[in-house]
Design an enzyme around this catalytic site. Structure first.
Site, PDB file in Angstrom:
ATOM      1  NE  ARG A  46       0.185   1.453   3.386  1.00 22.43           N
ATOM      2  CZ  ARG A  46       1.148   2.315   3.593  1.00 22.43           C
ATOM      3  NH1 ARG A  46       2.416   1.898   3.713  1.00 22.43           N
ATOM      4  NH2 ARG A  46       0.920   3.608   3.662  1.00 22.43           N
ATOM      5  CB  ALA A  48       0.470   6.882  -3.872  1.00 22.89           C
ATOM      6  NE  ARG A  89      -6.225   0.758  -1.547  1.00 28.04           N
ATOM      7  CZ  ARG A  89      -5.560   1.332  -0.536  1.00 28.04           C
ATOM      8  NH1 ARG A  89      -4.270   1.098  -0.375  1.00 28.04           N
ATOM      9  NH2 ARG A  89      -6.171   2.149   0.299  1.00 28.04           N
ATOM     10  CG  ASP A 237      -2.974   8.138  -1.489  1.00 28.97           C
ATOM     11  OD1 ASP A 237      -2.845   8.636  -0.357  1.00 28.97           O
ATOM     12  OD2 ASP A 237      -2.646   6.977  -1.764  1.00 28.97           O
ATOM     13  CG  ASN A 247      -1.979  11.577   2.451  1.00 23.66           C
ATOM     14  OD1 ASN A 247      -1.460  10.679   1.794  1.00 23.66           O
ATOM     15  ND2 ASN A 247      -1.621  11.816   3.696  1.00 23.66           N
ATOM     16  CE  LYS A 248      -4.917   5.764   4.461  1.00 23.10           C
ATOM     17  NZ  LYS A 248      -5.955   4.987   3.729  1.00 23.10           N
TER      18      LYS A 248
END
Ligand code: MRU
Length: 346
Positions: A46, A48, A89, A237, A247-248
């Site tokens: 995981r 990017a 994803r 990402d 992003n997260k």
């Protein structure tokens, strides 16, 4: 670095299994592209840039599996391989960047025999990995210059060696500052629900003897307000043309809190994370993951059976909260629209 995130070895793809860290350091072997697709979906790999590398290696594996008597049938099947990998994803654009780059290599060499094309695809995937390591070191070099001696740095999720070929983007900046002897220390947000911060960032920084303190996500605001954080850096990402950054999940909250407390908030990412086709962050697809990631911690239920759950895996931080974007070609700030295009020569 004392671990290897992803590697092509003897026509197999080897990946450290990130679902099992930090309890066990296990390396999985993949011999077919379906296995690689499952590994991306299931978060064995995981982050990017690492997803982009895995996808490219998946295509190289897939190319070996294709039985065809000419380029056109070969390429049609290669597109199917890419479609399967592309459905794993949706948010990290590096996945699609990696797939496009592999398809381009095949198309550019359509006059060659299939064996040569397969070899070129393998070489391309391996070079994407090698390039990523060099890119992260450049990001680290540019970013380290922004970090003051003795700084306390907050990061969210894992944008480290585990999320790349091995040095990291946000953690690349941290590694760069550490290697420059800046005496920094890191606060790692645990990053619910998947706990990338607790399980991965804490693990890899401790392995490299970089001082790290773990906090739960809801502690960041108070640490900022009480003067314990000097600098924030996160990965990305997908970055839209105006600088809005996916992003997260939880990154947006960190960015807003940083602005409120006048703390610089930087995004560190390679140019392959830019998606300049998208004018702003509203167009970035946000992955919604399984409810069990929220209702359970490491398989143990922490919520009443049947409760309704939302689990968006990413959020978008508007560009106005971002002090600068650290790339391998330098730091971009101010007019992102203009500066990001200039960075890629548009
Ligand atoms: O869901 P994940 O763990 O793949 O999300 C990872 C992140 O959000 C990272 O910060 C991002 O991919 C940058 S990695 C260098």
């Amino acid at each position: 670095m004392s671990f290897r995130t992803i590697e092509w070895r003897d026509n197999k793809v080897i990946m450290i299994d990130q679902t099992r860290l930090p309890a066990e350091e296990v390396y999985n072997e993949y011999t077919d592209f379906q296995g690689v697709a499952e590994a991306i979906r299931g978060m064995v790999v995981r982050g990017a840039p690492a997803i982009g590398i895995a996808a490219a290696m998946g295509v190289a594996l897939g190319a070996r599996e294709i039985i065809a008597d000419g380029f056109d049938t070969f390429y049609r099947q290669l597109e199917n391989v890419c479609d399967v990998l592309g459905r794993t994803r949706p948010t990290a654009v590096n996945l699609f960047w990696g797939l496009e780059r592999m398809k381009r290599v095949a198309l550019q060499h359509k006059e060659l025999d299939l064996h040569s094309i397969r070899e070129l695809l393998k070489a391309e995937a391996i070079s994407i990995e090698a390039e990523d390591l060099a890119i992260c070191k450049e990001i680290g070099r540019h970013g380290a210059a922004l970090v003051k001696e003795g700084a306390s740095i907050l990061t969210h999720c894992n944008a480290g060696g585990l999320a790349t070929a091995g040095y990291g983007t946000a953690l690349g900046v941290i590694r760069g500052a550490h290697e420059a002897g800046k005496n920094i220390r890191v606060f790692a947000d645990e990053t619910r629900p998947w706990l990338q911060g607790a399980r991965l960032t804490a693990w890899e920084l401790m392995k490299d003897s970089i001082p790290v303190t773990l906090i739960s996500d809801n502690m960041a605001g108070w640490l900022m307000k009480s003067g314990q954080i000097d600098f924030c850096v996160v990965g990305a990402d997908r970055i839209a043309a105006n600088g809005d950054t996916a992003n997260k999940i939880g990154t947006y909250s960190v960015a807003v809190l940083a602005k409120e407390n006048r703390i610089p908030f930087y995004v560190a990412a390679p140019i392959s994370t830019l998606d300049l086709k998208l004018s702003n962050g509203d167009q970035i697809p946000i992955e919604e993951r399984a409810p069990e990631e929220v209702t359970k911690v490491q398989g143990v239920s922490i919520a009443p059976e049947g409760v309704k759950v939302r689990n968006p895996a990413f959020d978008v931080t508007p560009a106005r909260y971002i002090t600068g974007i650290i790339t391998e070609k330098g730091v971009v700030r101010g007019d992102y629209e203009k500066e990001l295009r200039a960075l890629v020569g548009l």
